[in-house]
Structure formats: C-alpha cells, structure tokens
Write a protein that holds these residues in place. Structure first.
Motif, PDB file in Angstrom:
ATOM      1  N   TRP A 114      45.335  32.667  45.368  1.00 26.84           N
ATOM      2  CA  TRP A 114      45.876  31.462  44.735  1.00 26.84           C
ATOM      3  C   TRP A 114      47.337  31.675  44.316  1.00 26.84           C
ATOM      4  O   TRP A 114      48.195  30.808  44.523  1.00 26.84           O
ATOM      5  CB  TRP A 114      45.013  31.118  43.519  1.00 26.84           C
ATOM      6  CG  TRP A 114      45.400  29.855  42.805  1.00 26.84           C
ATOM      7  CD1 TRP A 114      45.648  28.638  43.354  1.00 26.84           C
ATOM      8  CD2 TRP A 114      45.567  29.698  41.397  1.00 26.84           C
ATOM      9  NE1 TRP A 114      45.957  27.721  42.378  1.00 26.84           N
ATOM     10  CE2 TRP A 114      45.913  28.340  41.166  1.00 26.84           C
ATOM     11  CE3 TRP A 114      45.447  30.549  40.303  1.00 26.84           C
ATOM     12  CZ2 TRP A 114      46.145  27.838  39.878  1.00 26.84           C
ATOM     13  CZ3 TRP A 114      45.667  30.058  39.024  1.00 26.84           C
ATOM     14  CH2 TRP A 114      46.028  28.715  38.828  1.00 26.84           C
ATOM     15  N   ILE A 150      56.299  27.092  43.489  1.00 27.92           N
ATOM     16  CA  ILE A 150      56.010  27.070  42.056  1.00 27.92           C
ATOM     17  C   ILE A 150      56.769  28.208  41.385  1.00 27.92           C
ATOM     18  O   ILE A 150      56.879  29.305  41.922  1.00 27.92           O
ATOM     19  CB  ILE A 150      54.495  27.211  41.802  1.00 27.92           C
ATOM     20  CG1 ILE A 150      53.738  26.099  42.526  1.00 27.92           C
ATOM     21  CG2 ILE A 150      54.197  27.177  40.317  1.00 27.92           C
ATOM     22  CD1 ILE A 150      54.112  24.708  42.084  1.00 27.92           C
ATOM     23  N   SER A 185      41.793  24.464  43.835  1.00 28.25           N
ATOM     24  CA  SER A 185      42.387  25.006  45.066  1.00 28.25           C
ATOM     25  C   SER A 185      41.348  25.762  45.888  1.00 28.25           C
ATOM     26  O   SER A 185      41.365  25.704  47.125  1.00 28.25           O
ATOM     27  CB  SER A 185      43.554  25.935  44.708  1.00 28.25           C
ATOM     28  OG  SER A 185      44.572  25.228  44.036  1.00 28.25           O
ATOM     29  N   VAL A 200      53.424  30.759  37.590  1.00 31.49           N
ATOM     30  CA  VAL A 200      52.348  31.518  38.248  1.00 31.49           C
ATOM     31  C   VAL A 200      51.918  32.688  37.370  1.00 31.49           C
ATOM     32  O   VAL A 200      50.725  33.005  37.272  1.00 31.49           O
ATOM     33  CB  VAL A 200      52.819  32.005  39.633  1.00 31.49           C
ATOM     34  CG1 VAL A 200      51.737  32.841  40.308  1.00 31.49           C
ATOM     35  CG2 VAL A 200      53.205  30.821  40.516  1.00 31.49           C
ATOM     36  N   ARG A 238      50.601  29.648  45.616  1.00 31.72           N
ATOM     37  CA  ARG A 238      51.452  28.932  44.653  1.00 31.72           C
ATOM     38  C   ARG A 238      52.913  29.364  44.794  1.00 31.72           C
ATOM     39  O   ARG A 238      53.823  28.525  44.784  1.00 31.72           O
ATOM     40  CB  ARG A 238      50.974  29.219  43.233  1.00 31.72           C
ATOM     41  CG  ARG A 238      49.561  28.739  42.951  1.00 31.72           C
ATOM     42  CD  ARG A 238      49.553  27.415  42.248  1.00 31.72           C
ATOM     43  NE  ARG A 238      49.916  27.557  40.846  1.00 31.72           N
ATOM     44  CZ  ARG A 238      50.217  26.530  40.047  1.00 31.72           C
ATOM     45  NH1 ARG A 238      50.224  25.312  40.542  1.00 31.72           N
ATOM     46  NH2 ARG A 238      50.522  26.720  38.776  1.00 31.72           N
TER      47      ARG A 238
END
Length: 750
Positions: free
Chosen positions: A320, A329, A393, A334, A324
């Motif tokens: 993930w 991001i 996600s 994060v 990201r």
C-alpha cells in the motif's frame, strides 16, 4: 556486525568494483581541488599568486597566518599584492655555473663533479676556468624525477642532489608518495595517502558522490581532522565498524565534529548503497526503507515496518505504501499512515493468526482504544482514515482475498469534529507583525521576505518557500502578480501583489543571481546548496519565526506572548478580505481553493455572478477607448485584482484599475486618471457629473477663474468622450440596475 566489504584489498591485481567507479580525478591518493567546483572548490585567496581557497577573512590559512605574523597590515590589498606564493620552495634549484652542465649547484657555484675537478687542477682562476667550460663535458644523465625540475638525476633515487637532500631530510618516505605530495604542495587537496586500503578508495568515492550530488559543500580543511584520525581505528574499511562505534571512537558530538560526523555517515551510506543496492527491487523486500534509495529527498528519511509483527499485514502495508508513493502522495502522509497501521497491529497480537482474525469486532475495540489514546477527535480521524484507506485499497486492487468483506469503517465510526475557533490573528497582533521596525529585526533576509509574502498573499508556507526565481509577472496595465505552484492542488496559480512587495522580490532576485550562477528558486536554501537548486526549508523558517517573535516580544491584547504558525497568516488573509466585503468567489480564487466549502471557513457564500457581469460589461478608459479582455493564464488573476479593487476602491462612476496598494498620483480627479475604467451602468452618474461640470465652468468663466475653468474643461471633454463611447456602436451592454436603458440594446433608451 556482519562485515560488508564492497572492495577487497587493492593489492589484488584484479582490481575492484569501487575503484572502477572512481573517475580519474578521484582515483588518486591526493585529490587536487578544482577551485571552480561548487562543492569542493570555492573563492580563491585574495593573494593573486596563491591558488588556495579562502578559509578566513578572504585568505587561505597560510596567508592569513603570514598576515598575522607581519603585524596585520591595514592596507590589505597592497599587502596581498606583495605577498609571495606558498610554493616558493618548489622553484627551480640553481644549476652548475658551467653552461653545458645540468647538475645541481653545490659549492663555489659548481656541481659536485666540477668542483672536484677544479680542486684537482689546483684551484686555478675560477672565472676563467668556468668560461673555458671546465674541461671535457660530463656524461649526460637522466632527468630529475621531481616535477618541473630541469636538472639531471644523481644517485639511485632518480633525483638531482638538491631534491635528493630534501627527500633525505623527510626521512626517505616512499618516493612516489613523496613526489606526489611535492607536486600538490601549496594547493588545496584531500590527502588520502595515510589511509589503508580499501578505506582510501571508500573516502575518495564519498567525495566523488558529494560532488555529483551538488548538495553539501565539502572542502579539504573541513574533514582534515577526520582523515588524520581514521587510520588509528584499527580497521581497513569504514564498514568494519558500525556508525555508532565510529562516532564513539572519534569522539564526535552535535557540538564537536558535526561536519566530519556527517561526512562519515554519508560515506558509510554511499558504501551500503553499493553493497545492498538501490531502487524498488532492492528496497521493497526490506523492513526498513531508506527513501533516498528510492529517489526521494532526505538523506536519512526512513519508513519502518518492523513494528507490524503480522507478516501478512506488514506485506500489505508495504504494498500500500509503495502504491501511495507511486501516485504522488506526500512522504509525510504515507509515513503517518504507516505509523497508524503499526499502532493498530501492536494493539492486537491476535492478528498474527492471519487476515481472518481481522473482524468488525476488532475494529470496534480499536475505536474504543483510540478514544482513550487520542482525546482529540481530529487525531482519531487521522488514525481511522489510514486504516480505512488500507482496507479500501486492498479490496479495490485484490491484494488480500482472505479479508472479510464485512470488515470496514463507516461514516458513523468517525468522531464528530467540533468546529474550532477562528484561526485568524487579531489586528492587534498583525499590526505588530507588519510593522517595519519589527520586520527589519528578522535575522535572515530570506525568512523576512517569506514572512512578507505569506502575510500579503495567504500562500501556504510550502508554496511560498518554493517560489521559482521568475515568480513575478505583470498584466497589460503593469500590475504585478505572484505566480506560484499550488503543490496541494498540483497546479500553477496567480495572486495579485502590491508594488512594494514586487520591489522586494525584485531585490531578492538580484541578490540570488549575484550569489548563484543559475539558481532555481527565489529563496534558495542557505546551506548544502552550492548551486541554488534547493529551496528554502520550511522547518528552518518556522524556527526563525519563533526566534523573531521572541526578539520582537509580540503580545496579544491581554499582554500574553503570541504563538504564530505560518498557516495562520493564510486564515488572516482570507478573513481580512471577507471583512472588506470582497465576494467569496474572489476569496476562493485568491486562496486557490477547489470548492466553496474550503472558503466557507472565512464567510458565507457571496454573489457568484460578479465575474460574469464584469466580463460582459464594456469597459472604456478616459479616452473612450474600449479595453481588451484579458486572456491566457493571467485572466483569472487580473479579474481577481479588479474585483478586489471594486470591493476596496469602488468609485461612484467606475472602478480604479490601479495595482493594489499603489499610491494614486491623481488624488480624486479620477476622470483625468489614465488607469480609470468605467462601464455603461454608470451612464446616469456620468451625465449628472457632466451637468455639474458644465455649471462649474460657466461660473468660473463669469468669476474670471481661468485655472479652475481649464481644469474642469478637461473633465468635461473626458465625460463627453466616455458618454459618446458608451452610447454608440452597439449601445449599452451593461444591463445593471443603475443603467437607465435597463438592459435594452439601443442608445436612445439611455
């Protein structure tokens, strides 16, 4: 610790990977500094014949000490011109007086061989003997190995007598090393000859990496003490000790040795990058990610997944996080997500049984734990959003099929956020912050200008710190605008600024161009930035802001010390606009919000159609000339400037198009002002003013006041021109309530 040697001992004839990575300049035992290099070079000593870099007060260390020894002469320029170089002992040694001889002079102006021959011949008249050539020529020998020496070598060392004596006085060191040291004497250099192999190559590689990064200035004098201390560590490689062990051995601390300590840590990092690899293929399997290996800024920024003990959840979180980061991001966002998942995993050891252990009941227990640990609802919202994002996600991309579809977070799970008090600063505080006497007390000129920009434009501190050098643009009327990148919304934007701020920015641009050859930012970082390619640090600015508030002793209405964050200036800017009756649509555009919901923190929704009315209206100046509609990227910014002017400087018969906060040289005589703009909706006012002006002219003529009559005739002429332009060629296009035609197309109705 595990011994990691990226290179074997250099005595191995097969060579090493590290040696192959070194460019010729850095593959030498003594690395000579190029003064033009922005990392290891720098300004030269003010002594014209000196090749060394400035260390103190415009001089190299040797010439600074010579200047002190000579009594610190006041006329520094004259002293510098007369000062000798630091390489005087490298000058050509005197040769034998015999013209055909190339050996070094010893006694009586002769080399040893000719002096011995002269003694054997009874010490005849020396002058005549020299003129006669000293007998038969001596056999020719090889050239002296000393760099630049034109004499013949004598003896096994391959040196002339003069340089052989110097070599003997140096206790006969290895001849190649001694010659290299002599060739580079008097020049700035990294002398690595005392370091063992492969440590010598490791330090050379670290210097090369710093030069390639173009970030941290690394001059020889700054790490000379480190290079002298490393050989005593009892190891042959930097990787034979842990970083903590090196720091303890060398006695480094935050106050002592911080430059050498940082270089040592960087050097170890470069070597580990070679050994362990860089890029996603190498970094993803690890449980601690070093983000610089993935191309992100920050030399020590890490993501730690070690606190997530369930392996399935750790792998899911890593996947993930990689996704990201790949979608743009922010690293800080994060990182906060990873910490939230780590807290969740540490709260429930049962998760180690597998994804099936994650149930809705577990989520509800987590909600209860968060209430105890994070009383602030906003903090709890962040924790829940991270967990919800991971679950969403995972299902969306099919990362973990064993997760139950019933496990999720719903809107009802989030705490109700209480609307906080206004964050805008009071005018009593702002008056102190904007006062010129306080602004000049801001120690750093970069921070001072950034503070002015944030107060005047409402920019986010990150956007203000990263303004490009060419950030000021002007419209057709010369009004200045600040062009910036809205990094949150990922787009460019414009905001009107006043002429005083534009002038301050222009002065900063000149200063930056004087300091750097090709800078990228208006406010470059003052350290670790030899080429001006790195922007000012927001963390540095916040620290300077705290110190500035302390020095200026800024207090609120109750006499309490004030804590100010840069983002409060953004709220203050928006609140001031609303208080000045600027339409909310204009405020939204000025703050570059995506929606009115964001702007509603400052005021309720205002009229949305004001822009369309302004664009539809025919605008003419005092000469009756129709003004072209602004197009291109500045169109929105020009409209915001004009709309802001309407709210602050509306006139009974038009608008002022003067740049914001620029002083008007025409006082109240707007009808004679070249930046005056009007539209058909003001026709009734123009006609009434025309009647009044003509009455004044008639009265002035009667009373013999010629000057007054002349001034009003200019106004009369302009009014006639304006009325004629607005009532012909298509009629009135305003359609406003104050227009007599009430929106009809035809000049007769007006």
């Amino acid at each position: 610790m595990r011994q990691l040697h990226p290179i074997p001992n250099s005595d191995n004839d097969s060579g090493t990977d590290l040696a192959a990575r070194l460019r010729p300049q850095f593959a030498q035992p003594v690395i000579v500094v190029d003064p033009d290099d922005p990392v290891i070079g720098g300004p030269r000593c003010l002594v014209p014949v000196c090749e060394r870099l400035v260390v103190i007060f415009g001089k190299c260390s040797a010439h600074h000490q010579r200047w002190i020894d000579e009594g610190r002469p006041d006329d520094l320029e004259a002293w510098a011109k007369a000062a000798p170089a630091n390489r005087r002992w490298l000058q050509q040694p005197p040769k034998c007086a015999i013209t055909t001889c190339r050996r070094s002079r010893r006694e009586h102006g002769l080399c040893h061989s000719h002096a011995h021959r002269w003694h054997q011949q009874g010490r005849v008249d020396l002058t005549r003997w020299i003129a006669d050539g000293g007998g038969r020529p001596l056999p020719a020998g090889a050239d002296c190995r000393f760099p630049g020496c034109g004499l013949e070598a004598e003896g096994d060392a391959g040196l002339c007598v003069h340089h052989r004596n110097r070599w003997i006085r140096a206790h006969r060191p290895p001849i190649e090393s001694w010659l290299l040291g002599c060739a580079t004497f008097g020049r700035d250099r990294f002398d690595l000859r005392r370091l063992p192999m492969p440590m010598r190559l490791e330090i050379a590689y670290a210097i090369q990496c710093r030069v390639d990064e173009r970030r941290t200035i690394t001059r020889p004098h700054s790490i000379r003490r480190l290079l002298r201390a490393l050989p005593g560590g009892g190891v042959t490689s930097l990787l034979d000790r842990s970083p903590d062990s090196w720091i303890t051995y060398l006695g480094f601390s935050s106050e002592r040795g911080h430059i050498e300590r940082r270089f040592l840590l960087d050097a170890i990092g470069y070597l580990r990058d070679l050994v362990e690899g860089v890029g996603w293929d190498a970094e993803f399997p690890r449980d601690v990610w070093l983000l610089r290996r993935l191309g992100f800024p920050g030399r020590d920024t890490r993501f730690r997944f070690t606190g997530i003990e369930p392996i399935w959840l750790r792998q899911l979180t890593k996947r993930w996080a990689r996704w990201r980061l790949s979608t743009g991001i922010a690293v800080a966002t994060v990182g906060a997500d990873i910490r939230a998942i780590t807290l969740f995993a540490q709260s429930f050891p049962a998760l180690q049984r597998g994804p099936e252990a994650l149930t809705r009941e577990l989520v509800e227990v987590h909600l209860a734990h968060l209430v105890e640990r994070f009383p602030n609802p906003k903090s709890r919202t962040g924790q829940l959003s991270s967990l919800a994002g991971l679950l969403r996600s995972a299902r969306q991309h099919g990362w973990e099929s064993r997760l139950s579809a019933q496990v999720d977070l719903f809107p009802e799970d989030y705490p109700r956020l209480v609307k906080g008090p206004p964050r805008a600063l009071s005018e009593a505080v702002m008056v102190q912050l904007e006062h010129l006497d306080n602004l000049v007390r801001f120690a750093d000129s970069r921070g001072r200008l950034l503070a002015r920009i944030l107060m005047s434009t409402g920019l986010r501190v990150g956007d203000g710190a990263r303004l490009r050098l060419d950030c000021v643009v002007r419209d057709g009327q010369g009004a200045p605008y600040l062009r910036y990148t809205n990094h949150k919304m990922r787009r460019d934007a414009f905001v009107p600024i006043d002429t005083d701020l534009a002038e301050a920015i222009t002065n900063q641009q000149k200063a930056v161009l004087d300091e750097f050859e090709d800078p990228a930012f208006l406010l470059p970082r003052p350290t670790r930035n030899p080429e001006g390619k790195v922007a000012f640090s927001t963390g540095t600015f916040r620290g300077e802001l705290r110190e500035w508030l302390r020095v200026c002793d800024v207090r609120d209405e109750l006499g309490r010390e004030v804590h100010v964050t840069p983002h409060q200036w953004r709220h203050t800017f928006g609140t001031r606009l609303i208080n000045n009756e600027v339409p909310q649509e204009t405020v939204r555009r000025l703050l570059d919000h995506d929606s009115h919901a964001m702007t509603s923190h400052y005021a309720r929704l205002s009229d949305k159609t004001i822009r369309e009315q302004w664009e539809r209206a025919r605008k003419v100046n005092i000469a009756g000339e129709r003004l072209a509609t602004d197009t291109g990227p500045l169109a929105d910014a020009v409209w915001m400037k004009n709309n802001l002017a309407r709210a602050k400087m509306a006139l009974p018969n038009g608008y002022c198009a003067l740049p914001l906060q620029q002083k008007c040289e025409f006082a109240n005589a707007c009808l004679t002002c070249p930046v005056f703009v009007t539209t058909p909706e003001f026709l009734p006012q123009h006609r009434r003013q025309l009647e009044q002006t003509q009455a004044l002219i008639s009265q002035a003529d009667t009373n013999g006041h010629q000057r007054l009559a002349e001034m009003n005739r200019t106004v009369e002429k302009n009014l006639l021109t304006i009325i004629d332009s607005l009532t012909t060629s298509g009629g009135c296009s305003g359609g406003g309530k104050s227009c007599a035609c009430n929106g009809k197309d035809g000049s007769d109705a007006c």
